[in-house]
Design a protein around this motif. Structure first.
Motif, PDB file in Angstrom:
ATOM      1  N   ARG A   1      -2.883   0.373  12.315  1.00 55.41           N
ATOM      2  CA  ARG A   1      -2.403  -0.619  11.352  1.00 55.41           C
ATOM      3  C   ARG A   1      -3.333  -0.674  10.148  1.00 55.41           C
ATOM      4  N   ARG A   2      -2.813  -1.170   9.055  1.00 55.52           N
ATOM      5  CA  ARG A   2      -3.591  -1.299   7.835  1.00 55.52           C
ATOM      6  C   ARG A   2      -4.516  -2.507   7.963  1.00 55.52           C
ATOM      7  N   ARG A   3      -5.759  -2.351   7.538  1.00 55.27           N
ATOM      8  CA  ARG A   3      -6.712  -3.463   7.610  1.00 55.27           C
ATOM      9  C   ARG A   3      -6.247  -4.615   6.723  1.00 55.27           C
ATOM     10  N   LYS A   4      -6.549  -5.826   7.137  1.00 57.07           N
ATOM     11  CA  LYS A   4      -6.102  -6.999   6.389  1.00 57.07           C
ATOM     12  C   LYS A   4      -6.716  -7.068   5.004  1.00 57.07           C
ATOM     13  N   ASN A   5      -7.975  -6.613   4.875  1.00 56.88           N
ATOM     14  CA  ASN A   5      -8.656  -6.675   3.585  1.00 56.88           C
ATOM     15  C   ASN A   5      -8.571  -5.360   2.817  1.00 56.88           C
ATOM     16  N   ALA A   6      -7.657  -4.449   3.259  1.00 61.46           N
ATOM     17  CA  ALA A   6      -7.534  -3.147   2.596  1.00 61.46           C
ATOM     18  C   ALA A   6      -6.887  -3.316   1.228  1.00 61.46           C
ATOM     19  N   THR A   7      -7.404  -2.552   0.248  1.00 64.06           N
ATOM     20  CA  THR A   7      -6.825  -2.571  -1.084  1.00 64.06           C
ATOM     21  C   THR A   7      -5.614  -1.668  -1.131  1.00 64.06           C
ATOM     22  N   ALA A   8      -4.837  -1.788  -2.172  1.00 69.05           N
ATOM     23  CA  ALA A   8      -3.622  -0.976  -2.292  1.00 69.05           C
ATOM     24  C   ALA A   8      -3.945   0.487  -2.404  1.00 69.05           C
ATOM     25  N   LYS A   9      -5.090   0.800  -3.019  1.00 68.40           N
ATOM     26  CA  LYS A   9      -5.495   2.191  -3.186  1.00 68.40           C
ATOM     27  C   LYS A   9      -6.771   2.447  -2.402  1.00 68.40           C
ATOM     28  N   ALA A  10      -6.765   3.499  -1.625  1.00 68.72           N
ATOM     29  CA  ALA A  10      -7.933   3.807  -0.809  1.00 68.72           C
ATOM     30  C   ALA A  10      -9.135   4.096  -1.683  1.00 68.72           C
ATOM     31  N   SER A  11     -10.299   3.598  -1.280  1.00 65.68           N
ATOM     32  CA  SER A  11     -11.516   3.857  -2.041  1.00 65.68           C
ATOM     33  C   SER A  11     -12.118   5.171  -1.603  1.00 65.68           C
TER      34      SER A  11
ATOM     35  N   SER B   1     -10.596   4.451   5.866  1.00 67.28           N
ATOM     36  CA  SER B   1     -11.252   3.151   5.776  1.00 67.28           C
ATOM     37  C   SER B   1     -10.241   2.036   5.553  1.00 67.28           C
ATOM     38  N   GLN B   2      -9.020   2.380   5.179  1.00 68.08           N
ATOM     39  CA  GLN B   2      -7.981   1.395   4.945  1.00 68.08           C
ATOM     40  C   GLN B   2      -7.231   1.016   6.223  1.00 68.08           C
TER      41      GLN B   2
END
Length: 495
Positions: free
Chosen positions: A184-194, A200-201
């Motif tokens: 699943r996508r992390r809750k604090n993940a940004t729209a674009k992967a760093s 990390s997302q």
């Protein structure tokens, strides 16, 4: 005289002070080293939990070290570093999936072909994205009452899901439970992967409330070595999981049948759900979920095929699981007199990633031959599978029987490639992978139109140094093949 004694006393005091100051400095240095070592351990543990490892996937074979750079010592660390990059140099090799500190117990590609999951005796469940190098997620098996690294998944599979939530299902070795893990996508993940690593997302988490106990149907002396999810039906309404305990013909009759069907939604099972003894080291579930078969084994004269029965239920679009036939509805017997069944695989057709209609059965034999059988027969009136083609993989000098089949895998139907390099949408073929006892890997093709079986290429002695232990094609396309080695292999290769 008093002056001399006074100087002596001062000297003694200075020497005592100097001695204690020296010891203090030694303690400070030792403490600094201890703190540094502790930080290194914490960093290594953090990297493990985040899916990072020096032993991660490799896209290209690494060059062998030159004599000049070869270390003079022969320590265990040196050997580990040297063996770490011993990957195939064959041009068909694509990628290495590693990261486990223990033996890989099971691996599985997701139904859509985008993910590869591995489980190991180190307690890790690792997930890699097939089209993105460096994308790695990991989780640890947590069993109440046991410490870290004390339990692991002995077998894994993927659920079929249409809601874009990739989910792994696995059998926990010691606690005799079925557990589910979701990407699943992390809750604090940004729209674009760093950065360049988008892993990390995301995170790999256990769906704790879905875990259920299977010890009531599993013998304590045997581990669960197969955990298969029916990928032909949506897991929301029809999540069926098949488990099989290890089979040993030398042991007394098992207390429980070695193959059991479970409802993956609530963990329920019953006699009506179907429990059978396949008397085989493994089981195969056909891609359309219609048939179940043992995988042969040492000295198996035949492989029985059981029917997976379904029924209509009001309010549910697809037929739901009902039972497994108590007796085989078809039997695969090698066409060559005296040959034994070493392994069995099913071939299925695919339409927009929806698998349906299994038409072929593949039999690998202990005499080195591979056979193709037509399963599209009216078995309900007693019709037997029809033999179509075979090829024998001979050893050096062309002597038959020098290679014994260890395992086979079969793909969904794929379009053939013409002389111009273009895919022909009208003519289709099935790909068949075969591992033999001489550590070789062979790729075969069966042409549906011409009913011919041929060897495309063979990878001799370099697929896995310890020999090939298991094979699996990409479920959605059949264009990629995954393999792992026997016994203590810590990696999976893609071809």
């Amino acid at each position: 005289m008093p002056f001399i004694l006074s100087n002596v006393a001062v000297g003694i005091v200075v020497m005592i002070i100097s001695y204690y100051w020296y010891k203090k400095q030694q303690n400070v240095t030792a403490f600094a080293k201890l703190v540094k070592g502790s930080r290194n351990i914490e960093e290594e543990d953090s990297n493990l939990q985040n899916g990072n490892s020096d032993d991660d996937d490799t896209l290209q074979p690494q060059p062998a070290p030159t004599k000049k750079s070869k270390p003079k010592t022969h320590s265990a660390t040196t050997k580990k570093s040297k063996n770490k990059h011993q990957i195939p140099s064959d041009p068909h090799f694509l990628r290495r999936y590693g990261g486990h500190s223990g033996t890989v117990t099971s691996f599985a590609a997701s139904p859509d072909g985008q993910w590869l999951a591995t489980a190991g005796t180190d307690g890790q469940i690792r997930v890699a994205k097939v089209d993105e190098a460096g994308f790695n997620l990991s989780a640890m098996v947590k069993t109440p009452g046991t410490g870290v690294f004390q339990d692991h998944l002995s077998a894994i599979s993927w659920l079929s899901s249409s809601d874009n939530n990739p989910t792994i299902v696995g059998a926990i070795n010691k606690s005799r439970e079925i557990a589910f893990y979701r990407i699943r996508r992390r809750k604090n993940a940004t729209a674009k992967a760093s950065g360049s690593n988008s892993s990390s997302q995301y995170e790999l988490i256990e769906l704790v409330k879905r875990r259920f106990d299977i010890s009531s149907k599993v013998d304590e002396v045997n581990r669960v070595d197969v955990c298969l999810a029916d990928q032909s039906h949506d897991s929301k309404n029809n999540c069926i999981i098949l488990t099989k305990t290890e089979y040993d013909p030398k042991r007394p009759q098992l207390k429980h049948p070695n193959t059991v069907a479970w409802n993956g939604d609530d963990g329920a099972t019953s006699a009506a759900a179907g429990t059978v003894n396949t008397n085989s080291p493994g089981i195969r579930l056909s891609p359309d979920g219609a048939f179940l078969s043992g995988r042969g084994g040492i000295g198996a004269p035949e492989a029985k095929i059981f029917e997976v029965r379904r029924k209509k239920v009001k309010g549910v679009v697809e037929p739901v699981f009902d039972s497994i036939s108590s007796k085989g509805v078809m039997t695969l017997v090698p066409a060559t007199t005296g040959a034994k069944v070493a392994d069995v695989a099913f071939c299925g057709e695919s339409d927009n990633l929806k698998l349906h209609h299994v038409s072929l059965g593949i039999v690998g034999c202990d005499d080195g031959s591979v056979e193709v059988w037509d399963l599209d027969v009216d078995y309900k009136v007693g019709a037997d599978p029809r033999f179509l083609a075979s090829v024998r993989l001979c050893g050096g000098g062309g002597v038959a029987g020098e290679k014994k089949v260890i395992c086979v895998a079969a793909s969904v139907a794929v379009s053939s490639v013409g002389n111009d390099g273009q895919r022909d949408g009208n003519a289709s073929l099935y790909r068949i992978a075969v591992a033999t006892s001489d550590s070789a890997l062979h790729l075969l093709s069966y042409n549906i139109e011409t009913t011919s079986l041929s060897v495309d290429f063979s990878i001799e002695d370099s697929a896995h140094k310890e020999g090939v232990g298991e094979l699996q094609f990409c479920p959605s396309s059949g264009h990629f093949l995954y393999s792992t080695g026997k016994n203590n292999s810590k990696e999976v290769f893609s071809w």
